[in-house]
Design a protein around this motif. Structure first.
Motif, mmCIF file in Angstrom:
data_model
loop_
_atom_site.group_PDB
_atom_site.id
_atom_site.type_symbol
_atom_site.label_atom_id
_atom_site.label_comp_id
_atom_site.label_asym_id
_atom_site.label_seq_id
_atom_site.Cartn_x
_atom_site.Cartn_y
_atom_site.Cartn_z
ATOM 1 N N ILE A 338 0.867 -1.179 0.000
ATOM 2 C CA ILE A 338 0.000 0.000 0.000
ATOM 3 C C ILE A 338 0.909 1.237 0.000
ATOM 4 O O ILE A 338 1.734 1.406 0.903
ATOM 5 C CB ILE A 338 -0.922 0.025 1.252
ATOM 6 N N GLY A 339 0.738 2.095 -1.009
ATOM 7 C CA GLY A 339 1.657 3.221 -1.201
ATOM 8 C C GLY A 339 1.338 4.433 -0.342
ATOM 9 O O GLY A 339 0.347 4.449 0.400
ATOM 10 N N PRO A 340 2.189 5.477 -0.473
ATOM 11 C CA PRO A 340 2.037 6.686 0.340
ATOM 12 C C PRO A 340 0.654 7.318 0.195
ATOM 13 O O PRO A 340 0.125 7.401 -0.914
ATOM 14 C CB PRO A 340 3.114 7.623 -0.209
ATOM 15 N N ARG A 341 0.090 7.742 1.287
ATOM 16 C CA ARG A 341 -1.189 8.477 1.374
ATOM 17 C C ARG A 341 -2.379 7.741 0.761
ATOM 18 O O ARG A 341 -3.425 8.345 0.529
ATOM 19 C CB ARG A 341 -1.067 9.878 0.738
ATOM 20 N N ALA A 342 -2.251 6.452 0.490
ATOM 21 C CA ALA A 342 -3.417 5.697 -0.014
ATOM 22 C C ALA A 342 -4.388 5.503 1.146
ATOM 23 O O ALA A 342 -3.973 5.469 2.312
ATOM 24 C CB ALA A 342 -2.963 4.355 -0.559
ATOM 25 N N THR A 343 -5.687 5.410 0.836
ATOM 26 C CA THR A 343 -6.651 5.134 1.921
ATOM 27 C C THR A 343 -7.442 3.871 1.593
ATOM 28 O O THR A 343 -7.874 3.660 0.464
ATOM 29 C CB THR A 343 -7.634 6.304 2.158
ATOM 30 N N VAL A 344 -7.604 3.051 2.607
ATOM 31 C CA VAL A 344 -8.299 1.772 2.451
ATOM 32 C C VAL A 344 -9.425 1.754 3.485
ATOM 33 O O VAL A 344 -9.177 1.850 4.696
ATOM 34 C CB VAL A 344 -7.307 0.593 2.672
ATOM 35 N N GLY A 345 -10.661 1.656 2.990
ATOM 36 C CA GLY A 345 -11.818 1.809 3.873
ATOM 37 C C GLY A 345 -12.171 0.555 4.656
ATOM 38 O O GLY A 345 -11.525 -0.499 4.527
ATOM 39 N N ALA A 346 -13.235 0.679 5.453
ATOM 40 C CA ALA A 346 -13.684 -0.413 6.327
ATOM 41 C C ALA A 346 -14.153 -1.603 5.495
ATOM 42 O O ALA A 346 -14.753 -1.439 4.429
ATOM 43 C CB ALA A 346 -14.820 0.088 7.205
ATOM 44 N N GLY A 347 -13.870 -2.785 5.963
ATOM 45 C CA GLY A 347 -14.380 -4.010 5.343
ATOM 46 C C GLY A 347 -13.771 -4.351 3.989
ATOM 47 O O GLY A 347 -14.239 -5.271 3.313
ATOM 48 N N VAL A 348 -12.728 -3.630 3.598
ATOM 49 C CA VAL A 348 -12.079 -3.895 2.288
ATOM 50 C C VAL A 348 -11.275 -5.198 2.369
ATOM 51 O O VAL A 348 -10.745 -5.560 3.425
ATOM 52 C CB VAL A 348 -11.161 -2.700 1.910
ATOM 53 N N ARG A 349 -11.164 -5.904 1.246
ATOM 54 C CA ARG A 349 -10.300 -7.091 1.168
ATOM 55 C C ARG A 349 -9.293 -6.858 0.040
ATOM 56 O O ARG A 349 -9.686 -6.591 -1.111
ATOM 57 C CB ARG A 349 -11.160 -8.333 0.882
ATOM 58 N N ILE A 350 -7.996 -6.958 0.352
ATOM 59 C CA ILE A 350 -6.959 -6.811 -0.698
ATOM 60 C C ILE A 350 -5.969 -7.971 -0.582
ATOM 61 O O ILE A 350 -5.469 -8.271 0.517
ATOM 62 C CB ILE A 350 -6.173 -5.476 -0.578
ATOM 63 N N LYS A 351 -5.695 -8.576 -1.711
ATOM 64 C CA LYS A 351 -4.776 -9.726 -1.720
ATOM 65 C C LYS A 351 -3.930 -9.671 -2.994
ATOM 66 O O LYS A 351 -4.440 -9.275 -4.053
ATOM 67 C CB LYS A 351 -5.655 -10.973 -1.695
ATOM 68 N N GLU A 352 -2.643 -10.026 -2.924
ATOM 69 C CA GLU A 352 -1.754 -10.126 -4.107
ATOM 70 C C GLU A 352 -1.862 -8.892 -5.007
ATOM 71 O O GLU A 352 -2.082 -9.000 -6.216
ATOM 72 C CB GLU A 352 -2.098 -11.390 -4.928
ATOM 73 N N SER A 353 -1.711 -7.712 -4.428
ATOM 74 C CA SER A 353 -1.937 -6.483 -5.203
ATOM 75 C C SER A 353 -1.020 -5.356 -4.771
ATOM 76 O O SER A 353 -0.437 -5.380 -3.676
ATOM 77 C CB SER A 353 -3.389 -6.017 -5.025
ATOM 78 N N ILE A 354 -0.946 -4.340 -5.645
ATOM 79 C CA ILE A 354 -0.197 -3.117 -5.336
ATOM 80 C C ILE A 354 -1.186 -1.950 -5.423
ATOM 81 O O ILE A 354 -1.852 -1.782 -6.447
ATOM 82 C CB ILE A 354 0.950 -2.890 -6.344
ATOM 83 N N VAL A 355 -1.246 -1.172 -4.366
ATOM 84 C CA VAL A 355 -2.101 0.024 -4.370
ATOM 85 C C VAL A 355 -1.142 1.216 -4.321
ATOM 86 O O VAL A 355 -0.361 1.355 -3.378
ATOM 87 C CB VAL A 355 -3.061 0.023 -3.153
ATOM 88 N N LEU A 356 -1.179 2.040 -5.370
ATOM 89 C CA LEU A 356 -0.165 3.100 -5.488
ATOM 90 C C LEU A 356 -0.589 4.387 -4.760
ATOM 91 O O LEU A 356 -1.738 4.518 -4.314
ATOM 92 C CB LEU A 356 0.121 3.351 -6.966
ATOM 93 N N GLU A 357 0.378 5.304 -4.715
ATOM 94 C CA GLU A 357 0.236 6.584 -4.015
ATOM 95 C C GLU A 357 -1.127 7.242 -4.215
ATOM 96 O O GLU A 357 -1.622 7.314 -5.356
ATOM 97 C CB GLU A 357 1.279 7.520 -4.639
ATOM 98 N N ASP A 358 -1.719 7.749 -3.158
ATOM 99 C CA ASP A 358 -2.947 8.560 -3.190
ATOM 100 C C ASP A 358 -4.176 7.823 -3.724
ATOM 101 O O ASP A 358 -5.202 8.468 -3.983
ATOM 102 C CB ASP A 358 -2.738 9.849 -4.017
ATOM 103 N N ALA A 359 -4.100 6.519 -3.897
ATOM 104 C CA ALA A 359 -5.298 5.784 -4.355
ATOM 105 C C ALA A 359 -6.272 5.648 -3.189
ATOM 106 O O ALA A 359 -5.884 5.724 -2.015
ATOM 107 C CB ALA A 359 -4.901 4.412 -4.871
ATOM 108 N N GLU A 360 -7.554 5.455 -3.531
ATOM 109 C CA GLU A 360 -8.561 5.299 -2.478
ATOM 110 C C GLU A 360 -9.402 4.052 -2.768
ATOM 111 O O GLU A 360 -9.953 3.912 -3.871
ATOM 112 C CB GLU A 360 -9.470 6.535 -2.456
ATOM 113 N N ILE A 361 -9.487 3.178 -1.780
ATOM 114 C CA ILE A 361 -10.326 1.976 -1.925
ATOM 115 C C ILE A 361 -11.464 2.158 -0.923
ATOM 116 O O ILE A 361 -11.229 2.158 0.298
ATOM 117 C CB ILE A 361 -9.536 0.675 -1.591
ATOM 118 N N LYS A 362 -12.672 2.317 -1.419
ATOM 119 C CA LYS A 362 -13.797 2.618 -0.517
ATOM 120 C C LYS A 362 -14.277 1.355 0.196
ATOM 121 O O LYS A 362 -13.929 0.239 -0.187
ATOM 122 C CB LYS A 362 -14.912 3.281 -1.299
ATOM 123 N N HIS A 363 -15.133 1.560 1.192
ATOM 124 C CA HIS A 363 -15.517 0.465 2.095
ATOM 125 C C HIS A 363 -16.091 -0.743 1.349
ATOM 126 O O HIS A 363 -16.782 -0.617 0.339
ATOM 127 C CB HIS A 363 -16.491 0.976 3.161
#
Ligand code: GTP
Length: 444
Positions: A338-363
């Motif tokens: 998970i990159g700089p300043r990225a936000t990952v919301g409640a109840g999210v599931r992430i596996k085998e992935s790259i989340v780059l800078e400033d990305a947002e994954i909502k709940h």
């Protein structure tokens, strides 16, 4: 007379006898890394929390006799300025310089062009690392073999499946002595499953004369079309030469793989060090996902402090940048960065992935086998997913309904995925908004 004290602290008074070169190519290369290379040059793309070439420098820093590192490419100087400034602070024992080719000179042509800089201080050995590989870079082991065998060159090799072998440079070696007997780049028929990992150690006395001989052979050949098969950029792989010898030897691209290595197998004391540790190429954008997984697993084995602490919701290895915000109810891992300043919301599931800078994954969204680009947004209850491929396959594409598609889903910079939308095995160019379900597509 002034006494010269080696800059390198770790050398304990032994003068640095080894230099290292990292080949980074230029903006016309790395086309298979699109859409990610549209925004960041491939060598600076973050895997496992650090730019790809940072992993090379970490390995180089572990060789006590290396002080000077040259990053050679044909990107503009400004591209690597900040990285080199930061890396010089992080690796105070290394002096790191970027040397810019005036045009693509090939993997050996760039070395030859900068031979005066590289040979300054009379180093005995030169490591050459392709920046587009991911491995544990066993440089000290290669150096040990080099000394024990009194070699002129050592290449890093690894075994792959017979089916995969012909996509790489193949090495035939003596099983007892490890001497390289034969080298063929991407052979048409099977010769060996021991392949070139893109990491070399040369004696200074052998490398430059070998390149010079290759240039001479090139100049002596009749003018014609030289063809270098490269799946990276076929249009650019045909180089028209003319009758002028001078311009032929100057403009012709000279490549280690095609022009130097097979000749070294015939004429030099050339050995292969076979690694049993991980190795992957980083060619397509999707290949950043297995590279991320392999570097994270290595960091996990080494008890790296950088990784997130395992918990009910963190399945290691996971890297979370200190400035990222991850809701404690989100479940992450394994093999997630998970990159700089990225936000990952409640109840999210992430596996085998790259989340780059400033990305947002909502709940309650789900991200699997994917790369979420800089500043992209994944809506609530959305599902962004790719398909797992075995690491040993060395492939990042799969066949779905008879069509070849990317196994890893990639969202370029500033893409948006609507709430509850499902994106499967897609490559999405920057600034696209996905408002309906999509599968097996390149979204332009
Ligand atoms: P294939 O693997 O044959 O598809 O070719 P490729 O272009 O993907 O990779 P290649 O083996 O040519 O490149 C190996 C490494 O050298 C990569 O890290 C490239 O960025 C780098 N490289 C390739 N060409 C040049 C060049 O002309 N100059 C410099 N400095 N680096 C290069």
């Amino acid at each position: 007379m002034s006494l010269q004290i080696p800059h390198r602290g770790k050398t304990n008074g032994v003068s640095p006898s080894t230099k290292a070169v990292i080949l980074v190519g230029g903006s016309s290369r790395g086309t298979r890394f699109r859409p990610l290379s549209l925004d960041v040059p491939k060598p600076l793309f973050d895997v496992a929390g650090h730019p790809i070439i940072w992993h090379c420098l970490t390995a180089i820093d572990k060789v006590p006799t290396i002080q000077d590192v040259y990053v050679i490419g044909y990107y503009e100087e400004s591209v690597f300025r900040d990285f080199i400034k930061d890396a010089s602070t992080e690796f105070p024992n290394l002096s790191i310089k970027y040397l810019r080719e005036y045009q693509a000179l090939g993997t050996a042509g760039g070395l030859y062009h900068f031979r005066d800089a590289i040979l300054k201080g009379s180093p005995q050995h030169i490591f050459v690392l392709n920046s587009d590989v991911c491995c544990s870079f066993p440089l000290n082991e290669m150096l040990k073999m080099f000394r024990e065998k009194d070699a002129e060159a050592v290449i890093l090799g690894t075994r792959v499946s017979e089916e995969a072998a012909s996509n790489f440079g193949c090495i035939v070696s003596d099983p007892h002595t490890r001497r390289v007997l034969h080298y063929v780049e991407k052979p048409e028929s099977y010769i060996s499953n021991l392949i070139n990992c893109g990491v070399y150690l040369f004696s200074s006395d052998a490398l430059f004369p070998s390149i010079r001989s290759a240039m001479k052979r090139r100049a002596d050949r009749p003018a014609r079309l030289y063809s270098y098969p490269s799946s990276d950029n076929l249009e650019n792989s045909f180089i028209q030469t003319n009758d002028d010898d001078e311009s032929r030897s100057n403009d012709g691209v000279i490549r280690l793989e095609q022009d130097i290595l097979s000749d070294m197998a015939d004429n030099k004391t050339f050995f292969v060090y076979e690694t049993k540790d991980f190795w992957r190429q980083i060619k397509t954008a999707g290949s950043a996902v297995p590279a991320n997984a392999l570097y994270l697993q290595k960091a996990w084995q080494n008890n790296s402090e950088e990784l997130a602490k395992p918990s009910a919701n963190i399945i290691p290895p996971v890297f979370i940048h200190p400035t990222a915000h991850v809701d404690p109810t989100a479940k992450l891992g394994p093999n997630v960065s998970i990159g700089p300043r990225a936000t990952v919301g409640a109840g999210v599931r992430i596996k085998e992935s790259i989340v780059l800078e400033d990305a947002e994954i909502k709940h309650d969204a789900c991200v699997l086998y994917s790369i979420i680009g800089w500043n992209s947004r994944v809506g609530a209850w959305a599902r962004v997913e790719g398909t797992p491929v075995p690491v040993t396959s060395h492939q990042t594409s799969i066949i779905k309904n008879g069509v070849k598609v990317q196994a890893i889903t990639i969202l370029g910079k500033e893409c948006g995925v609507g709430d509850e939308v499902r994106v499967q095995n897609c490559v999405c160019l920057p600034f696209k908004e996905l408002k309906r379900d999509v599968a097996n597509e390149v979204i332009m």
